[in-house]
Design an enzyme around this catalytic site. Structure first.
Site, short mmCIF file in Angstrom:
data_model
loop_
_atom_site.label_atom_id
_atom_site.label_comp_id
_atom_site.label_asym_id
_atom_site.label_seq_id
_atom_site.Cartn_x
_atom_site.Cartn_y
_atom_site.Cartn_z
N THR A 214 39.58 39.32 47.93
CA THR A 214 40.37 40.49 47.81
C THR A 214 39.42 41.60 47.27
OG1 THR A 214 40.24 39.02 46.03
CG2 THR A 214 41.57 39.43 47.54
N LYS B 89 41.53 36.60 40.30
CA LYS B 89 40.83 37.51 41.81
C LYS B 89 41.61 39.21 41.76
CE LYS B 89 43.79 36.89 45.06
NZ LYS B 89 44.32 37.04 45.71
#
Length: 334
Positions: free
Chosen positions: A247, A190
């Protein structure tokens, strides 16, 4: 109450130490830099990273690693992935028969491409109880006692349950799983995709592009994760899509902010200096790209991010490369 030492006094390590201490457990916070620790002790707060989050009385700050290790039953490592192996080597001589280890580090080992549970086995052997903490959790929100949920993964499910119970309160929820591979790959990948999302937003491409990138990025994460033994449900959970959304969409993410700067045409060194903290995704991009290449797994967003960071490709050209790829059915698309 369980004695815990958090090793790593940055924003995330400090936030975890605050959580554990607020839950009533005797907690030690250790870091590499004595001058930084002295400031924490004097202020009883990490003013640099988490201003206003006062330390409870049961949170001690120590500069001696041996003391931090020997006084705790559970060690929680919160250092960058490039420092992970060296820290384990430093703490190994001080472990006791009761020691257990967990980490909140999100990344892979740069030199070997190993997941951190493999590094832990290399250094500490296969018998020490080990777990990883991961999920959508910014340090600032955690320190401010805002509602948060994460995943705790361990092959010893009783240890995962123990950790989850230690962390749990009315503002923090911890779920458990035995899928230590999937949780680690979600947390590492991620960061790469957050840089890519930041680049797209820095180029001014808008919400449509961001949503498409997150969705196709999740497909990349799952292809790599399943090839290495992760479980599909992990990538559809907190440590996968949950952390990915966080994120890629919020500017508390250092990886996203780094990508934003690159997309706006700012020099890489300037962006990193302005952020002033570890940007885990920079090194992780290289490791994930090389791992995917070695396994023959198609990860086009990761590949273009790698080319931006390591081959000097212009962000606008990287986007063109993605858009001009051969059309495919979505279920078969790389």
């Amino acid at each position: 109450m369980t004695a815990v030492s958090v090793l790593g006094a940055g924003s995330w390590g400090t936030a975890l130490a605050l959580l554990i201490a607020r839950n009533g457990h005797p907690t030690v916070l250790w870091g590499h830099h004595p001058e930084h620790l002295a400031k924490l002790n004097a202020a009883r707060c990490n003013e640099r990273y988490l201003p206003g989050a006062r330390f409870p009385d049961n949170l001690r700050v120590v500069a001696n690693l041996e003391e931090a290790v020997k006084t705790a039953e559970i060690l929680v490592v919160a250092v960058p992935s490039h420092a992970f192996r060296n820290l384990l080597m430093d703490l190994a001589p001080h472990l006791t028969p009761e020691s257990k280890i967990a980490w909140a580090t999100k990344g892979l080992e740069l030199q070997s491409g190993k997941l951190l549970h493999q590094v832990t086995e290399d250094v500490l052997g296969p018998d020490i109880p080990a777990a990883v903490l991961s999920g959508p959790s910014f340090a600032r929100d955690l320190a401010a006692n805002l509602p948060t949920a994460i995943t705790v993964a361990s092959r010893e499910i009783e240890f995962a349950k123990m950790l989850a119970g230690l962390l749990h309160n009315n503002r923090f929820r911890a779920y458990t799983t035995e899928d230590i591979i999937g949780v680690q790959l979600g947390g590492a990948t991620k960061n790469v995709l957050a840089i890519a999302a930041g680049v797209a937003d820095g180029l001014g491409f808008g919400a449509n592009s961001r949503a498409a990138l997150i969705t196709r990025g999740l497909a990349e994460m799952m292809r790599l994760g399943l090839a290495l033994g992760g479980k599909p449900e992990t990538f559809m959970g907190l440590a996968g899509v949950g952390d990915l959304i966080l994120t890629c969409t919020d500017n508390q993410s250092r990886n996203r902010r780094f990508g934003l700067g690159l997309g706006k045409g700012l020099p890489r060194e300037q962006v990193a200096a302005e952020i002033g903290q570890e940007i885990e995704g920079i090194l992780t991009t290289k490791v994930i790209y090389q791992l995917a290449q070695s396994l023959g797994i198609e990860m086009p967003i990761t590949e273009q991010t790698y080319k931006i960071l390591y081959e000097g490709l212009a962000p606008s050209e990287a986007v063109n490369n993605l858009l001009l790829r051969e059309q495919k059915p979505e279920a078969l698309a790389g």
